[in-house]
Design a protein around this motif. Structure first.
Motif, PDB file in Angstrom:
ATOM      1  N   ARG A  12       0.848  -1.207   0.000  1.00  0.00           N
ATOM      2  CA  ARG A  12       0.000   0.000   0.000  1.00  0.00           C
ATOM      3  C   ARG A  12       0.871   1.240   0.000  1.00  0.00           C
ATOM      4  O   ARG A  12       2.044   1.219   0.383  1.00  0.00           O
ATOM      5  N   ALA A  14       0.434   5.112   1.582  1.00  0.00           N
ATOM      6  CA  ALA A  14      -0.466   5.712   2.578  1.00  0.00           C
ATOM      7  C   ALA A  14      -0.127   7.181   2.828  1.00  0.00           C
ATOM      8  O   ALA A  14       0.330   7.544   3.907  1.00  0.00           O
ATOM      9  N   PRO A  15      -0.331   8.038   1.833  1.00  0.00           N
ATOM     10  CA  PRO A  15       0.049   9.440   2.031  1.00  0.00           C
ATOM     11  C   PRO A  15      -0.895  10.186   2.976  1.00  0.00           C
ATOM     12  O   PRO A  15      -2.079   9.848   3.082  1.00  0.00           O
ATOM     13  N   SER A  16      -0.361  11.183   3.643  1.00  0.00           N
ATOM     14  CA  SER A  16      -1.204  12.105   4.414  1.00  0.00           C
ATOM     15  C   SER A  16      -1.478  13.295   3.498  1.00  0.00           C
ATOM     16  O   SER A  16      -0.530  13.861   2.950  1.00  0.00           O
ATOM     17  N   GLU A  48      -4.328   8.913   4.670  1.00  0.00           N
ATOM     18  CA  GLU A  48      -4.221   9.014   6.124  1.00  0.00           C
ATOM     19  C   GLU A  48      -4.667  10.413   6.568  1.00  0.00           C
ATOM     20  O   GLU A  48      -3.847  11.317   6.755  1.00  0.00           O
ATOM     21  N   TYR A 187      -1.619   8.414  14.012  1.00  0.00           N
ATOM     22  CA  TYR A 187      -1.062   7.712  12.852  1.00  0.00           C
ATOM     23  C   TYR A 187      -0.681   6.273  13.193  1.00  0.00           C
ATOM     24  O   TYR A 187      -1.041   5.330  12.478  1.00  0.00           O
ATOM     25  N   ARG A 205       8.374   1.793   3.087  1.00  0.00           N
ATOM     26  CA  ARG A 205       8.199   3.234   3.329  1.00  0.00           C
ATOM     27  C   ARG A 205       9.541   3.868   3.667  1.00  0.00           C
ATOM     28  O   ARG A 205      10.545   3.181   3.845  1.00  0.00           O
ATOM     29  N   HIS A 209      10.475   6.572   9.046  1.00  0.00           N
ATOM     30  CA  HIS A 209       9.408   5.937   9.835  1.00  0.00           C
ATOM     31  C   HIS A 209       9.916   4.800  10.716  1.00  0.00           C
ATOM     32  O   HIS A 209       9.111   4.138  11.381  1.00  0.00           O
TER      33      HIS A 209
HETATM   34  N1  GLU Z   1       1.067   8.894   6.257  1.00  0.00           N
HETATM   35  C1  GLU Z   1       2.422   8.428   6.395  1.00  0.00           C
HETATM   36  C2  GLU Z   1       3.307   9.312   5.555  1.00  0.00           C
HETATM   37  O1  GLU Z   1       2.799  10.024   4.698  1.00  0.00           O
HETATM   38  C3  GLU Z   1       2.492   6.990   5.960  1.00  0.00           C
HETATM   39  C4  GLU Z   1       3.614   6.212   6.463  1.00  0.00           C
HETATM   40  C5  GLU Z   1       3.397   4.744   6.206  1.00  0.00           C
HETATM   41  O2  GLU Z   1       3.606   4.331   5.065  1.00  0.00           O
HETATM   42  O3  GLU Z   1       2.972   4.054   7.112  1.00  0.00           O
HETATM   43  O4  GLU Z   1       4.498   9.356   5.722  1.00  0.00           O
END
Ligand code: GLU
Length: 470
Positions: A12, A14-16, A48, A187, A205, A209
């Motif tokens: 996946r 998962a952008p904010s 997200e 998050y 990712r 992170h």
């Molecule tokens: N929303 C997080 C970001 O934009 C996602 C990180 C992830 O892939 O879990 O960095």
């Protein structure tokens, strides 16, 4: 193992939606998409957006547009975390019931005071909530957050497919917040609940992170959920080795669309950045997918070099079919809200593409090179015209046009006519050619004069020559 029993790969992105899709995000999306494609799996898109205060609607559509432009298609419907708060709350209730999480009523001021005290005596500022072991003594409507009870001792080891084993001591981590005081999920909680819900097998990712992953592992353990495989990829740095920022020029994908970069060139380059795959700039995406291996991801940060990107783009433009290039050029102009090309202009540009594309590294350059087919009034085009076109020179070009009028419009004849005209008028050929170039397009930055004259056609060239000075 029997193939049908094997778990299907699901990744996946998962952008904010708090900012535009940037290079690092695009590369993360790309690697996840390639990985899923390689194993005939699924690639999901999750937004997200639990933090409503940071939601930016424009950024959200830029993320969709950027992914589509790069050719990154996702499977299934987009998951919006803002629709899933009930699920997160259910999980938190379970953790509270099992004593693995607790309500913390400490106010921001109390926490700051606590940390400052530690700071003064030179200790780490890890906050240990008094509510960890206590549940009464607050007022009925006092705000609280829900925190995970992190074990006091032990280690957390992440077996990362890129970074190797990475270890944390539990005693260094504070009790992370799962639910904010407004009842929304953080998050770390939402990511774990959703990765589990979507059966994500591989999380790829940015390595910024990594610490979150340690915290997320604690949530997985508390819930007895199966951990996905983790790959934390190094970030992209600027040409100077420093963390990529606006200082390095374009960082968002839209700015590359605006600069006229072809999407396949950015895809190739992002795959070269940080993947040890050799430097074949023209490898097809299918070959990239076939060769993709997590082990090939380089551990050190990649350095972004826009000169290299433009080189790759130029090579790809040269190899691309004219019809496709024309479509790309039209998209580029639309994106930049430039005047749309008439059908006639489109046809002329398509005819000219064989010589335009060898001179262009991106669509801005391609457009600049095709200006001779678009402009109507040469005299307004540039200072070159104003400096060069004295009355004498205007007359000279007008009398050349009289000579050109009756010839068969092929390169050899045009060349012969200009040469003998220059000789008769005591002019150097190169000076004559410069005048002709500027009479056609108003600038010296243009394709060759014969190429332009042939594509424009005799009557248009004569029209431009005879209307000089009017
Ligand atoms: N929303 C997080 C970001 O934009 C996602 C990180 C992830 O892939 O879990 O960095």
């Amino acid at each position: 193992m029997n193939n049908s029993l094997k778990t299907r790969t699901i990744t996946r992105f998962a952008p904010s939606p708090t900012g535009y899709l940037h290079l690092g995000g695009a590369r993360t999306a790309l690697f996840n998409w390639i990985f899923a494609k390689k194993f005939d799996g699924k690639f999901l898109l999750r937004i997200e957006d639990t933090d409503k205060s940071r939601l930016n609607k424009k950024a959200l559509s830029a993320i969709f547009d950027g992914l589509k432009w790069l050719g990154i298609n996702w499977d299934e419907d987009v998951i919006y975390q803002s629709n899933r708060n009930k699920e997160y709350k259910k999980v938190v209730e379970k953790l509270l019931k099992e004593g693995k999480a607790y309500r913390c009523y400490s106010t921001k001021e109390e926490i700051d005071k606590y940390k400052n005290k530690l700071l003064k005596i030179g200790k780490t500022t890890k906050f240990v909530s008094p509510w960890r072991e206590r549940s009464s003594g607050h007022k009925k409507n006092d705000l609280y957050v829900v925190r995970l009870k992190v074990p006091e001792t032990g280690e957390i080891i992440i077996k990362d497919c890129v970074q190797g084993n990475v270890t944390w001591n539990c005693k260094d981590l504070d009790d992370l917040i799962l639910l904010r005081s407004d009842g929304s999920a953080t998050y770390n909680l939402a990511a774990v609940v959703d990765d589990n819900y979507s059966n994500i097998t591989d999380v790829i990712r940015g390595d910024d992170h990594l610490t979150n992953t340690a915290r997320q592992k604690l949530i997985y353990s508390a819930l007895n959920w199966k951990l996905p495989k983790f790959s934390h990829i190094p970030l992209i740095h600027g040409f100077d080795g420093k963390k990529m920022s606006k200082r390095h020029g374009a960082v968002s994908i839209n700015s590359y669309i605006e600069e006229g970069i072809k999407s396949s060139a950015l895809v190739r380059y992002l795959c070269q950045l940080g993947l040890d795959t050799g430097n074949d700039d023209l490898r097809s995406i299918n070959d990239i997918i076939k060769d993709f291996k997590i082990e090939k991801i380089v551990k050190s940060p990649a350095r972004f070099d826009s000169i290299k990107l433009n080189d790759i783009c130029g090579k790809i433009i040269r190899k691309t079919e004219d019809k496709e290039l024309l479509k790309d050029l039209i998209y580029f102009l639309e994106y930049k809200k430039m005047p749309i090309l008439t059908i006639k202009q489109q046809m002329n540009i398509e005819d000219a593409l064989p010589f335009l594309k060898i001179r262009s590294k991106n669509f801005q350059e391609l457009y600049d090179q095709s200006k001779f087919l678009i402009i109507k009034d040469v005299s307004k085009a540039s200072d070159d015209y104003k400096n060069l076109f004295t009355n004498d020179n205007i007359e000279l070009i007008k009398s050349l046009s009289a000579q050109l009028k009756n010839i068969k419009w092929i390169k050899e004849n045009i060349n012969d006519t200009i040469k003998s005209f220059a000789l008769k008028n005591n002019k150097e050929f190169k000076d004559m050619a410069k005048l002709i170039r500027i009479a056609i397009v108003g600038t010296t930055n243009s394709p060759g004069i014969y190429d332009m004259m042939i594509v424009l056609g005799k009557s248009e060239v004569i029209r431009r020559f005879t209307s000089l000075g009017i």
